[in-house]
Write an enzyme that holds these catalytic residues in place. Structure first.
Site, PDB file in Angstrom:
ATOM      1  N   HIS A  22       0.876  -1.148  -0.087  1.00 34.06           N
ATOM      2  CA  HIS A  22       0.111   0.126  -0.019  1.00 34.06           C
ATOM      3  C   HIS A  22       0.740   1.150   0.331  1.00 34.06           C
ATOM      4  CE1 HIS A  22      -4.138  -1.911   1.135  1.00 34.06           C
ATOM      5  NE2 HIS A  22      -3.245  -2.695   1.141  1.00 34.06           N
ATOM      6  N   ASP A 125      -4.623   6.361   1.819  1.00 34.63           N
ATOM      7  CA  ASP A 125      -5.049   5.194   1.673  1.00 34.63           C
ATOM      8  C   ASP A 125      -6.396   4.865   1.931  1.00 34.63           C
ATOM      9  OD1 ASP A 125      -5.072   1.951   2.282  1.00 34.63           O
ATOM     10  OD2 ASP A 125      -3.191   2.169   0.835  1.00 34.63           O
ATOM     11  N   ALA A 345      13.535 -11.063  -4.747  1.00 34.39           N
ATOM     12  CA  ALA A 345      13.966 -11.252  -5.806  1.00 34.39           C
ATOM     13  C   ALA A 345      13.752 -10.062  -6.831  1.00 34.39           C
ATOM     14  CB  ALA A 345      13.340 -12.569  -6.586  1.00 34.39           C
ATOM     15  N   HIS A 362       0.268 -15.587  -7.030  1.00 35.75           N
ATOM     16  CA  HIS A 362      -0.907 -15.477  -6.125  1.00 35.75           C
ATOM     17  C   HIS A 362      -1.918 -14.483  -6.405  1.00 35.75           C
ATOM     18  CE1 HIS A 362       1.725 -12.227  -5.002  1.00 35.75           C
ATOM     19  NE2 HIS A 362       1.014 -12.263  -3.744  1.00 35.75           N
ATOM     20  N   GLU A 370       2.697  -5.866 -12.525  1.00 32.05           N
ATOM     21  CA  GLU A 370       3.973  -5.927 -13.238  1.00 32.05           C
ATOM     22  C   GLU A 370       3.983  -6.792 -14.349  1.00 32.05           C
ATOM     23  OE1 GLU A 370       5.988  -5.103  -8.859  1.00 32.05           O
ATOM     24  OE2 GLU A 370       6.123  -7.098  -9.645  1.00 32.05           O
ATOM     25  N   ASP A 386      -7.669  -9.953  -1.348  1.00 32.05           N
ATOM     26  CA  ASP A 386      -8.257  -9.532  -2.734  1.00 32.05           C
ATOM     27  C   ASP A 386      -7.899 -10.694  -3.926  1.00 32.05           C
ATOM     28  OD1 ASP A 386      -5.602  -8.812  -2.910  1.00 32.05           O
ATOM     29  OD2 ASP A 386      -6.401  -6.867  -3.784  1.00 32.05           O
TER      30      ASP A 386
END
Length: 479
Positions: A22, A125, A345, A362, A370, A386
């Site tokens: 976030h 947020d 990574a 996931h 990305e 989510d």
């Protein structure tokens, strides 16, 4: 003309949620706003303050940091100030505790209410809904920022707005397509709600305050979510949602280090290893379930068995605490066709490498963005939060992903089930259209980035050309 340098530019208070995914996205947006002439004060606590150093260094005249003590809460261990290393069950307590900054922020802002440092707006947020009454006290608008998908944000907001009772299937009648989910795929934030509980009620109040905000901005782009951005949704306060993504992730080792990551392997080293597979025209599967996720042993066993039986080449970024079957890592190191990376990574450079042709994920939203920007098709393995909504968006709406399993944390798939998906992705032709759709999304992500820059600058929207140079030949390689 008002400028940050002379102290006359509009002053915005920014309140990130103290959770890595976030916070980083909102700091990226803060940097964009600073580059467009706004002055911004970002609220932080001592433990998370170092993450703001790169932003301050890039915009010394425009960005200030306000460091306040993290409010204590009886449910939180002493010294906890962020979601890092916090058990998921305590995350609601973190959100509710963070609201304790309301009083100190009112005092801070009122002391500046008559000068050029007067706060004219609050950007925060969506887990910081308590900043809505804060903005009202300061006499300005509050904009709610979500680092998640518009669809996923609407789903969680809908739950706390409508408060459906536990059922076998939960429906969402006010979201386009009227999606439905089995109860086990509903966010734990809602499934653990208890009437009358201080933390549960505080969490719901936070989400309800979001509906009073002046608007939502989200880390997404129209190529991904036109259906959910086209019309105001009741679950987003029936106000128009603005897409400001994809917000920029780190692209190299230096960027990752600045953003708080200690790289387990350098991008240069990993890309050199991947280069060998390009020479042999062999595709590689990149695997990650998030930097903090500890894969449960049955899930890890199913995936390791599938990787060994299929013989696919892979890179697997594994959380340090994840236990893999005995001997697996040694066999991988000896065989040369796989690589296990324990820790952080360089995911962005890996996904942009020509050898990487599929991504087992996931479906955390940052990973989705990305992969979309890199044009990599996804093998969706959602676990919690989510992630099920994101996976459904990818699989059902966008056709840019193939599901591995819908069992989540509760039910691990069998090794044969995982092996069939891996083999069909790497060696088969049946999902070529999914790879082609992923390639289209990369162009749309670049268009979204151009539109975002114009939106932040106050310009128009549609019709931008892709601005990110892309590596040729990815889709052909997948086929």
């Amino acid at each position: 003309m008002a400028t940050a340098t002379d102290g006359t530019a509009p002053h915005v208070l920014v309140v990130p949620c103290p959770a890595q995914g976030h916070m980083l996205a909102l700091l990226d947006l803060t940097g964009l706003l600073a580059s467009r002439g706004l002055r911004l004060t970002v609220v932080t606590t001592p433990a998370t303050a170092p993450q703001l150093a790169p932003l301050q260094a890039a915009h010394p005249a425009a960005v200030r940091v306000l460091t306040l003590p993290f409010p204590s809460h009886p449910a939180l261990p002493a010294g906890v100030e962020s979601a890092k290393h916090l058990p998921p069950a305590l995350f609601p307590s973190l959100i509710v505790a963070f609201a304790g900054l309301h009083g100190p922020l009112v005092s801070w802002a009122r002391a500046r209410s008559r000068g050029p440092d007067r706060v004219v707006a609050v950007l925060s947020d969506f887990f910081c809904g308590w900043t809505q009454p804060l903005a009202a006290e300061l006499g300005g608008p509050r904009i709610a920022f979500s680092p998640c998908a518009a669809y996923g944000t609407a789903v969680i907001q809908s739950l706390f707005r409508r408060m459906p009772r536990p059922e076998d299937v939960i429906t969402f009648p006010d979201i386009p397509g009227e999606p439905a989910y089995p109860w086990r795929q509903i966010s734990m934030l809602y499934r653990t709600f208890r009437d009358g509980d201080e933390v549960s009620e505080g969490l719901r109040t936070n989400f309800m305050w979001n509906l009073e905000s002046s608007g939502f901005v989200l880390n997404t782009f129209r190529g991904l979510e036109e259906r959910y951005l086209a019309a105001p949704l009741p679950d987003l306060g029936s106000r128009r949602a603005r897409a400001v993504g994809p917000l920029a992730p780190e692209a190299d080792d230096a960027g990752a280090a600045e953003r708080g990551g200690e790289m387990a392997v350098s991008a240069a080293d990993l890309c050199a290893w991947l280069d060998e597979f390009v020479k042999d025209d062999r595709g590689v599967v990149y695997i990650s379930f998030g930097s903090m996720a500890v894969l449960r042993p049955p899930h890890a066993a199913a995936l390791t068995a599938a990787l060994e039986s299929t013989g696919v080449a892979f890179v697997w970024a594994v959380a340090p605490a994840t236990r893999l079957p005995d001997g697996f890592e040694e066999r991988v190191a000896a065989g040369g066709r796989g690589r296990v990376i324990r820790g952080w990574a360089p995911q962005v450079p890996a996904l942009r490498h020509r050898a990487v042709r599929w991504f087992v994920t996931h479906c955390g939203w940052n990973s989705v963005l990305e992969a979309a920007a890199a044009g990599v098709p996804m093998l969706a393995w959602p676990m919690t939060a989510d992630q099920f909504a994101n996976a459904r968006l990818l699989v059902d709406d966008l056709r840019a992903a193939v599901p591995v399993t819908w069992g989540g944390l509760d039910a691990a798939p069998g090794p044969d089930e995982v092996a069939r998906v891996l083999d069909a992705a790497v060696n088969g032709q049946m999902w070529a259209q999914v790879a082609a759709r992923a390639d289209e999304l990369a162009a749309e992500a670049a268009t979204g980035g151009a539109a975002r820059r114009r939106l932040v600058a106050g310009g128009g929207g549609a019709g931008a050309r892709p601005t990110r140079p892309r590596e040729p030949g990815r889709t052909a390689a997948v086929h």
